[in-house]
Scaffold this active site. Structure first.
Site, PDB file in Angstrom:
ATOM      1  N   GLU A 187      66.581  44.035  47.783  1.00  0.00           N
ATOM      2  CA  GLU A 187      66.925  44.353  46.398  1.00  0.00           C
ATOM      3  C   GLU A 187      68.042  45.383  46.256  1.00  0.00           C
ATOM      4  O   GLU A 187      68.896  45.253  45.379  1.00  0.00           O
ATOM      5  CB  GLU A 187      65.678  44.860  45.658  1.00  0.00           C
ATOM      6  CG  GLU A 187      64.629  43.799  45.385  1.00  0.00           C
ATOM      7  CD  GLU A 187      65.097  42.744  44.396  1.00  0.00           C
ATOM      8  OE1 GLU A 187      65.893  43.078  43.493  1.00  0.00           O
ATOM      9  OE2 GLU A 187      64.669  41.587  44.539  1.00  0.00           O
TER      10      GLU A 187
ATOM     11  N   SER B  60       0.811  36.343  34.814  1.00  0.00           N
ATOM     12  CA  SER B  60      -0.112  37.163  35.607  1.00  0.00           C
ATOM     13  C   SER B  60       0.576  38.295  36.349  1.00  0.00           C
ATOM     14  O   SER B  60      -0.108  39.161  36.908  1.00  0.00           O
ATOM     15  CB  SER B  60      -0.868  36.276  36.604  1.00  0.00           C
ATOM     16  OG  SER B  60      -1.718  35.397  35.910  1.00  0.00           O
TER      17      SER B  60
END
Length: 812
Positions: free
Chosen positions: A94, A468
């Site tokens: 770049e 239960s």
């Protein structure tokens, strides 16, 4: 000839004069333009006080990402924490003169012009500083003309005069768009490679460095060839400028690249329900701004536990579906003639979604005991024997039916270790939660089969009857009323006329197996989950007392009315609440408040909120330590010789728990624990309906709990329970529960020292004869009032809702 030479000289002089004048005019205009534009350039506050819109990120306890919420994927990384290989790769491709120029690289501009004119390459002249100016101060709709370029160049000079080079590079590294909603190289590293930036190798760093020029063009998911070509260009520039050695260059050029799936939102931890709980909690507090806050939320979830829970739930659902059979292909697609390519099959399956690793697959050939398929990922499978167990009865030579598999059928496959098997998307759902009873930390949470398919969280939102699995809390209440595990109650049928219950039908609570054993000790009754004894026990201690006692475990009394049917779990609860309640037994009587969020930090890792150690455990015991010990011993017997005997496969004497199945088998539960971990498994339908013949808690939910504990308790030493002070172990008659001499034949049982057994058997509680019933305690409803849900007291009548007799529960 002389005239010609003089004319040439005059022409040259004129050209030079005009050029000089023109240059001066251009320079003057340039100076004028700069003097006008420079003061109007935007403030650099956005750069000097940089606060990127970072998404909300949610992690497990080991800092593995489990969720991310925000429009943009971002992760801020300071320049000093950016690896050199990443910075070198970016500068090489770049702006290699970044640390030499002042924002505008005149040498680079001339080089770019030369290379572009001579055809040596297509090179841009934009510097990193100019790109920062563009990224921060130009919108996507800004026209890309000369005027814009000049403004960005002037802005680059202004930036260079105000900010250090390292800060400019840091802004670039964190702000640049790199495709797939990823902004900044740290986010891109996670998006493409599922790695921290510091974990990238040279080849991976070079690929990312090539993305800024054209993220969509060089997206490795869409254009892998272009992406690799660009990566090679980056590597060549790094070698040309001596940023890497020849050996490093050669190695990187040949290195394979392994990308993570771009479709995968989070790692395969199965913690999407956890992430959603955290997201909604923070949204309620901070609103929309939380999605750009950069908050990092660290949860209590442990990777090993969460993966074990997810695997256990999936296996439990697979086994359930196998028991209930194949429901048919999701779709039948007409196939083109000739041999089908894997790419063609992938295209046909494009619109099908993978849910929790249940992968769509296209059947291409059906033979006796052999099924050929192509998965959505393009994998060709040839399955037989156990792998096709779900559909084996719908393949040749079986008789043809509407469910018969043919070429073109779309079904599902699931990979377990290295083996594939045929599965189907379930109609049934499941929820699972595991927590540490010593701290309240939630170790694992599975809110359902697939968050992508059904976002309803069955652990925190699903209020169901506990069946239960609720009985232990009634037994615990009885211990405080003077009863013991050796207390004997009658196991016999009970029947109440509709005139007594106030309902439209008779109430005949039964044991699940419809077998009755007569007189039975409470320890045996809980292990065998005897409904009739639970009702008698509830009547003996008083329904109102039991309702108030439930507060100790964190239950809301409103969810559990003072009716006899509450003894069978006719109220409602969530898996989250049930886990917290069982944790009270597991940690010797302290109340536990489960929690998920350990700490929250901002984008700079400054702690915003952190949990105080011990905050989620009650200061004092809410039930007697002796009560917790005796209840644990009774729940251990549920495993040793009761409805949860399958858990003996764990070969651990230190586990305890209770099965639960609701009326008509709408819900199946197992609630169990070890002193270091409590876990609750639930199975049921979103719209409650019968789970099927034999689908009890012991069959549908318990195997999920067992598989989870197999993984998480591996290597954990066997816990040795200590008998608390104030408990005596005495010998009693196994039939009557009365104390006997040491020389007599009997069993040993635990007792509170102030509630010792009688030496002679006591009369069993009456079989609900209201006339012979003892006078109720003050403000305590009588038997009939408890049964029909009406209670008169004082000067005015008080009414509570009619007893839900129709919702009475099965035992297991």
């Amino acid at each position: 000839m002389a005239t010609l030479g003089m004319n040439s000289k005059r022409w040259l002089q004129s050209f030079l004069f005009i050029s000089i004048i023109g240059s001066l005019i251009v320079a003057a205009l340039l100076v004028l333009m700069i003097s006008i534009l420079y003061p109007s350039l935007p403030s650099l506050e956005a750069l000097t006080d940089y606060h990127p819109k970072l998404p909300l990120r949610i992690y497990d306890a080991e800092s593995n990402l489990i969720g991310e919420f925000g429009q943009e994927r971002r992760a801020f990384v300071p320049i000093e924490q950016t690896p050199k290989v990443m910075k070198d790769a970016i500068l090489a491709i770049e702006d290699r003169r970044f640390y030499q120029h002042n924002g505008i690289d005149t040498t680079g501009i001339l080089r770019a012009i030369r290379n572009n004119m001579t055809g040596r390459g297509h090179e841009g002249a934009s510097t990193i500083t100019m790109q920062v100016a563009k990224n921060f101060f130009s919108s996507p709709t800004t026209p890309r003309n000369m005027w814009t370029k000049i403004k960005e160049a002037l802005l680059a000079i202004k930036i260079e005069n105000a900010i250090s080079k390292d800060k400019i590079l840091e802004l670039y590294l964190n702000q640049i768009y790199l495709g797939e909603r990823a902004y900044g190289f740290a986010a891109a590293s996670r998006t493409y490679f599922d790695k921290d930036l510091r974990q990238l190798n040279l080849a991976e760093a070079a690929l990312l460095a090539g993305l800024p020029k054209a993220p969509s063009k060089y997206d490795p998911y869409i254009h892998p060839d272009f992406a690799i070509r660009r990566q090679h260009e980056v590597l060549r520039d790094m070698r040309r400028y001596n940023m890497i050695s020849q050996h490093e260059f050669d190695e990187a050029m040949q290195a394979p690249l392994k990308f993570q799936s771009s479709k995968r939102m989070v790692p395969a931890l199965g913690a999407e329900y956890v992430a959603e709980i955290v997201r909604t909690s923070l949204y309620k507090r901070y609103g929309e701004k939380v999605y750009s806050s950069g908050f990092k939320v660290y949860t209590t979830i442990h990777k090993q536990h969460q993966e074990a829970a997810n695997a256990a739930v999936i296996q439990g659902i697979i086994n359930f579906e196998l028991r209930h059979g194949f429901r048919g292909a999701e779709k039948v697609i007409p196939l083109p003639s000739g041999k089908m390519k894997a790419s063609e099959a992938r295209e046909l399956l494009r619109d099908f979604v993978t849910y929790n690793q249940f992968v769509p697959a296209l059947v291409t050939k059906v033979e006796p005991n052999l099924l050929t398929l192509v998965t959505q990922r393009g994998t060709v499978l040839k399955l037989q024997d156990k792998a096709i167990l779900l559909v084996k009865n719908h393949m040749p030579p079986a008789k043809r039916t509407p469910l018969t598999l043919t070429a073109g059928s779309v079904i599902r496959v699931y990979q377990q270790n290295d083996n594939w098997m045929v599965v189907q998307l379930p109609e049934v759902e499941s929820g699972f939660i595991a927590l540490n009873p010593e701290t309240g930390q939630v170790n694992a949470l599975i809110g359902g089969f697939s968050f992508q398919r059904n976002k309803y969280n069955h652990v925190t939102q699903g209020r169901r009857q506990p069946g239960s699995s609720f009985k232990p809390f009634i037994y615990s209440a009885a211990l405080e009323k003077g009863y013991s595990p050796a207390s004997v109650f009658e196991d016999a049928p009970i029947s109440f006329a509709s005139t007594e219950t106030g309902s439209n039908s008779n109430w005949e609570p039964r044991n699940y197996d419809e077998k009755y054993a007569g007189p039975m000790r409470l320890r045996e009754a809980l292990a065998q989950s005897k409904n009739t004894i639970s009702i008698r026990l509830m009547n003996a201690i008083g329904a109102r007392y039991a309702q108030n006692y439930l507060r100790k475990f964190g239950f809301n009394p409103k969810d559990h009315p003072p009716y006899l049917s509450t003894a069978l779990g006719a109220g409602s609860t969530t898996s989250w609440q049930l886990a917290a309640a069982y944790a009270t037994f597991a940690n010797s009587g302290y109340q536990v408040h489960p929690y998920l969020i350990e700490k929250i930090t901002d984008s700079r890792d400054k702690v915003v909120m952190a949990v105080q150690p011990g905050k989620h455990i009650s200061q004092e015991r809410v039930i007697d330590q002796r009560n917790a010990f005796i209840m644990t011993s009774m729940l251990q017997d549920v495993v040793r010789d009761g409805t949860a005997r399958a858990a003996l496969s764990l070969r651990r004497p230190d586990i305890a728990g209770k099965t639960g199945t609701t009326n008509d088998q709408f819900d199946a539960w197992f609630a169990g624990y070890h002193p270091k971990e409590v876990a609750i498994a639930w199975v049921g339908y979103d719209n409650p309906r019968n789970l099927g013949r034999g689908e009890t808690g012991g069959r549908a939910a318990l195997p999920i709990w067992i598989k989870y504990m197999q993984a998480t308790l591996k290597g954990v030493p066997i816990y040795q329970y200590k008998v608390p002070e104030g408990i005596l172990q005495l010998k009693v008659d196994a039939y009557t529960g009365a104390q006997i001499d040491e020389d007599d034949q009997g069993i040993y049982e635990y007792f509170y020292e102030e509630h010792l057994p009688q030496s002679q058997p006591e009369n069993l509680p009456g079989l609900f004869d209201p006339e012979s019933e003892q006078a109720p305690e003050q403000d305590e409803p009588s038997f009939l009032e408890r049964l029909i849900g009406e209670h008169s007291g004082g000067d005015e009548d008080r009414k509570v809702p009619v007893n839900p007799a129709a919702k009475l529960l099965s035992p297991n």
